[in-house]
Scaffold this motif. Structure first.
Motif, PDB file in Angstrom:
ATOM      1  N   HIS A   1       0.840  -1.187   0.000  1.00 55.10           N
ATOM      2  CA  HIS A   1       0.000   0.000   0.000  1.00 55.10           C
ATOM      3  C   HIS A   1       0.884   1.249   0.000  1.00 55.10           C
ATOM      4  O   HIS A   1       2.128   1.157   0.069  1.00 55.10           O
ATOM      5  CB  HIS A   1      -0.938   0.022   1.220  1.00 55.10           C
ATOM      6  CG  HIS A   1      -0.232   0.249   2.521  1.00 55.10           C
ATOM      7  ND1 HIS A   1       0.463  -0.753   3.185  1.00 55.10           N
ATOM      8  CD2 HIS A   1      -0.107   1.374   3.293  1.00 55.10           C
ATOM      9  CE1 HIS A   1       0.983  -0.267   4.291  1.00 55.10           C
ATOM     10  NE2 HIS A   1       0.649   1.023   4.378  1.00 55.10           N
ATOM     11  N   LEU A   2       0.246   2.404  -0.068  1.00 53.72           N
ATOM     12  CA  LEU A   2       0.942   3.688  -0.031  1.00 53.72           C
ATOM     13  C   LEU A   2       0.518   4.473   1.200  1.00 53.72           C
ATOM     14  O   LEU A   2      -0.585   4.295   1.711  1.00 53.72           O
ATOM     15  CB  LEU A   2       0.617   4.513  -1.282  1.00 53.72           C
ATOM     16  CG  LEU A   2       0.975   3.912  -2.635  1.00 53.72           C
ATOM     17  CD1 LEU A   2       0.426   4.796  -3.758  1.00 53.72           C
ATOM     18  CD2 LEU A   2       2.480   3.756  -2.784  1.00 53.72           C
ATOM     19  N   GLU A   3       1.413   5.361   1.664  1.00 51.94           N
ATOM     20  CA  GLU A   3       1.077   6.294   2.744  1.00 51.94           C
ATOM     21  C   GLU A   3       1.351   7.708   2.243  1.00 51.94           C
ATOM     22  O   GLU A   3       2.419   7.983   1.692  1.00 51.94           O
ATOM     23  CB  GLU A   3       1.907   6.011   3.994  1.00 51.94           C
ATOM     24  CG  GLU A   3       1.552   4.703   4.687  1.00 51.94           C
ATOM     25  CD  GLU A   3       2.419   4.462   5.911  1.00 51.94           C
ATOM     26  OE1 GLU A   3       3.366   5.256   6.127  1.00 51.94           O
ATOM     27  OE2 GLU A   3       2.156   3.493   6.643  1.00 51.94           O
ATOM     28  N   ILE A   4       0.378   8.599   2.453  1.00 47.91           N
ATOM     29  CA  ILE A   4       0.539   9.994   2.028  1.00 47.91           C
ATOM     30  C   ILE A   4       0.656  10.885   3.256  1.00 47.91           C
ATOM     31  O   ILE A   4      -0.069  10.709   4.240  1.00 47.91           O
ATOM     32  CB  ILE A   4      -0.641  10.447   1.128  1.00 47.91           C
ATOM     33  CG1 ILE A   4      -0.351  11.851   0.571  1.00 47.91           C
ATOM     34  CG2 ILE A   4      -1.970  10.384   1.861  1.00 47.91           C
ATOM     35  CD1 ILE A   4      -1.311  12.260  -0.537  1.00 47.91           C
ATOM     36  N   TYR A   5       1.614  11.834   3.233  1.00 49.74           N
ATOM     37  CA  TYR A   5       1.880  12.722   4.362  1.00 49.74           C
ATOM     38  C   TYR A   5       1.699  14.173   3.905  1.00 49.74           C
ATOM     39  O   TYR A   5       2.228  14.581   2.858  1.00 49.74           O
ATOM     40  CB  TYR A   5       3.315  12.543   4.873  1.00 49.74           C
ATOM     41  CG  TYR A   5       3.574  11.220   5.538  1.00 49.74           C
ATOM     42  CD1 TYR A   5       3.595  11.119   6.930  1.00 49.74           C
ATOM     43  CD2 TYR A   5       3.810  10.074   4.786  1.00 49.74           C
ATOM     44  CE1 TYR A   5       3.850   9.892   7.549  1.00 49.74           C
ATOM     45  CE2 TYR A   5       4.053   8.855   5.393  1.00 49.74           C
ATOM     46  CZ  TYR A   5       4.072   8.764   6.784  1.00 49.74           C
ATOM     47  OH  TYR A   5       4.322   7.572   7.394  1.00 49.74           O
ATOM     48  N   ASP A   6       0.968  14.935   4.702  1.00 49.01           N
ATOM     49  CA  ASP A   6       0.817  16.373   4.450  1.00 49.01           C
ATOM     50  C   ASP A   6       2.039  17.096   5.012  1.00 49.01           C
ATOM     51  O   ASP A   6       2.308  17.035   6.222  1.00 49.01           O
ATOM     52  CB  ASP A   6      -0.459  16.890   5.121  1.00 49.01           C
ATOM     53  CG  ASP A   6      -0.739  18.354   4.770  1.00 49.01           C
ATOM     54  OD1 ASP A   6       0.123  18.981   4.108  1.00 49.01           O
ATOM     55  OD2 ASP A   6      -1.799  18.856   5.162  1.00 49.01           O
TER      56      ASP A   6
END
Length: 521
Positions: free
Chosen positions: A54-59
């Motif tokens: 999976h992917l993880e997105i960070y602001d």
């Protein structure tokens, strides 16, 4: 599992971005892996971390936030195929990439992203250090040594040199960065660089027909070469050269980087050359000035002696004429004629001769001034008091007016008192009996101006040696010459009116501040 970002809405012309890196940065800045032109996206907006499945997105503290499936995330969020991401006005959809696309991406990014990023950072650091550390150095060899020490970790060259053209047109290495053996100046390589003023990249010297037969190339096992000309103001000043003993050590990016270094180094070298030339010209000018100064001092000394002789003759002639006339008159009158006023006049004339001779001796022995801060108005008042009896005899009234608060200036009080005394002695003979002597102290620019008498504003004043008053008999006065010498030694001047009939009025100028070469005692 491999993923891609597909644009749903936005201004981008590209529709798909492959997420093949462990970490992908997205934003407006060119430092990002995916650069977007959307003005509502921050310079570094988000990062997407590629996990196994999976992917993880960070602001990254963006201004307008990050929305996943139209829900604003707080800090990070997981992503899976089918999810949507909105950054500013741009919307993406997470898609699963096929193997063929992933394989092509791996080929296009054969260099690991982390290594590429670090390499760029290192080169930027080198450029920064070169521009900040070596710009203050005017020695070409030190410049070259500093350059080679900073680029060795990047190019890992075996040999290097910096060569410059000399005045006769010969190319001479001025800085070597190599083992003990000399660096060859390959005429073939030099001709290639200077023929068109272009940089030169050689991936394998042994594959080049013009080089593989050269003994120096074979002996030193030169295989890879980088060479860039140093160009400034459309003139080739020299070159910077690097080589290695393995083929394929350098590529086009290395050549561009060396060209960037050369573009920085060229003006520094030209500045160093101009600075060296300027220092030499300055040294020559100083030497010429020393010779000229010595000649002027000798000429001035000779002129001073001539002036002194004229002044002595002028001062002694008058009392001797009085003495001679009285003696002749007395001889005609008989043995009893020498009495009363005649005797008194003879004695005064003899005393004046003695005084002149004493002042001549004093003039020859005038010491250099030892300055300290003193009040010029107090010195003038003291001198007025010392001549009070003479002023009283001739009914003269000295009136001192001070028009400035800047009366404490650097001077040698003893010498200035002597100069004032000489001026008063000369001046008091010229002032009409029963007159007022107006003495004013004013501030004029960087000087203190002392005016004795009334000076007409429309008249130009002169120094005692100026041609305008050369024929004035009073310009030869010994007392004026002594005063002028003392004032000149203080950096000041004595000025006279060329239209006047005597050494009155008189203007004295003295500097307000201490000369940098004069110490305060």
């Amino acid at each position: 599992m491999n993923f891609s970002l597909n644009i749903i809405t936005g201004k981008e012309t590209k529709e798909e971005f492959i997420l093949d890196k462990p970490v992908t940065y997205i934003g407006r800045s060119r430092e990002n892996d995916i650069v977007l032109k959307d003005e509502n996206i921050s310079k570094k907006h988000v990062k997407i971390v590629h996990k196994t499945d999976h992917l993880e997105i960070y602001d990254l503290k963006s201004k307008n936030g990050v929305f996943v499936n139209e829900i604003k995330i707080k800090e990070k969020n997981n992503l899976k195929p089918g999810d949507t991401i909105r950054l500013g006005h741009t919307r993406f959809e997470i898609m699963e990439a096929d193997d063929e696309t992933s394989h092509e991406t791996v080929i296009l990014h054969s260099l690991r992203p982390e290594a590429e990023y670090n390499l760029d950072q290192n080169r930027l650091k080198v450029i920064y250090e070169i521009t900040t550390d070596v710009t203050g150095n005017q020695n070409v060899k030190i410049l070259g040594d500093n350059i080679f020490s900073k680029i060795r970790e990047i190019f890992r060259h075996d040999r290097g040199y910096l060569a410059l053209f000399e005045a006769d047109g010969a190319l001479k290495p001025v800085c070597l960065d190599s083992p003990e053996e000399p660096v060859p100046l390959s005429r073939s390589i030099i001709n290639r660089v200077f023929q068109n003023g272009e940089s030169f990249l050689l991936e394998d010297a042994l594959s080049d027909e013009a080089l593989k037969e050269q003994e120096s190339v074979l002996a030193l096992k030169i295989r890879s070469v980088l060479c860039a000309p140093l160009i400034f103001n459309n003139q080739i000043l020299g070159l910077i050269y690097l080589d290695r003993g393995i083929p394929g050590a350098y590529n086009q990016a290395d050549l561009e980087f060396l060209k960037s270094i050369g573009s920085i180094l060229a003006p520094l070298i030209e500045n160093a050359r101009l600075w060296t030339e300027l220092k030499q010209r300055y040294a020559n000018a100083v030497e010429t000035l020393k010779v000229t100064q010595a000649s002027l001092i000798e000429a001035e000394r000779t002129a001073a002696y001539v002036k002194l002789a004229h002044a002595m003759a002028h001062e002694i002639r008058n009392p001797l004429m009085v003495i001679g006339g009285l003696v002749r008159k007395t001889s005609r009158a008989g043995p009893d004629g020498l009495k009363g006023e005649s005797l008194h006049a003879i004695i005064n004339s003899v005393e004046r001769v003695e005084s002149v001779l004493k002042e001549v001796d004093s003039f020859v022995r005038i010491p250099a001034p030892e300055k300290k801060l003193c009040r010029i108005d107090d010195l003038i008042r003291e001198e007025i008091e010392s001549h009070a009896e003479q002023c009283k005899t001739r009914a003269l009234r000295p009136l001192l007016t001070v028009n400035t608060s800047h009366v404490k200036i650097p001077l040698d009080a003893g010498l200035i008192r002597k100069a004032l005394s000489m001026i008063f002695k000369e001046m008091l003979f010229c002032v009409p009996r029963g007159s007022d002597i107006n003495i004013c102290i004013n501030e004029s620019g960087n000087e203190i101006e002392v005016t004795l008498g009334t000076v007409m504003k429309e008249r130009s004043l002169c120094k005692p040696f100026d041609p305008e008053i050369r024929d004035k008999p009073w310009s030869l006065g010994l007392f004026l010459n002594i005063a002028h010498k003392i004032l000149s030694d203080h950096g000041g001047s004595l000025l006279l009116d060329p239209m006047a009939h005597s050494a009155y009025p008189i203007v004295i100028n003295l500097p307000k501040s201490m000369n940098v070469e004069t110490s305060v005692k």
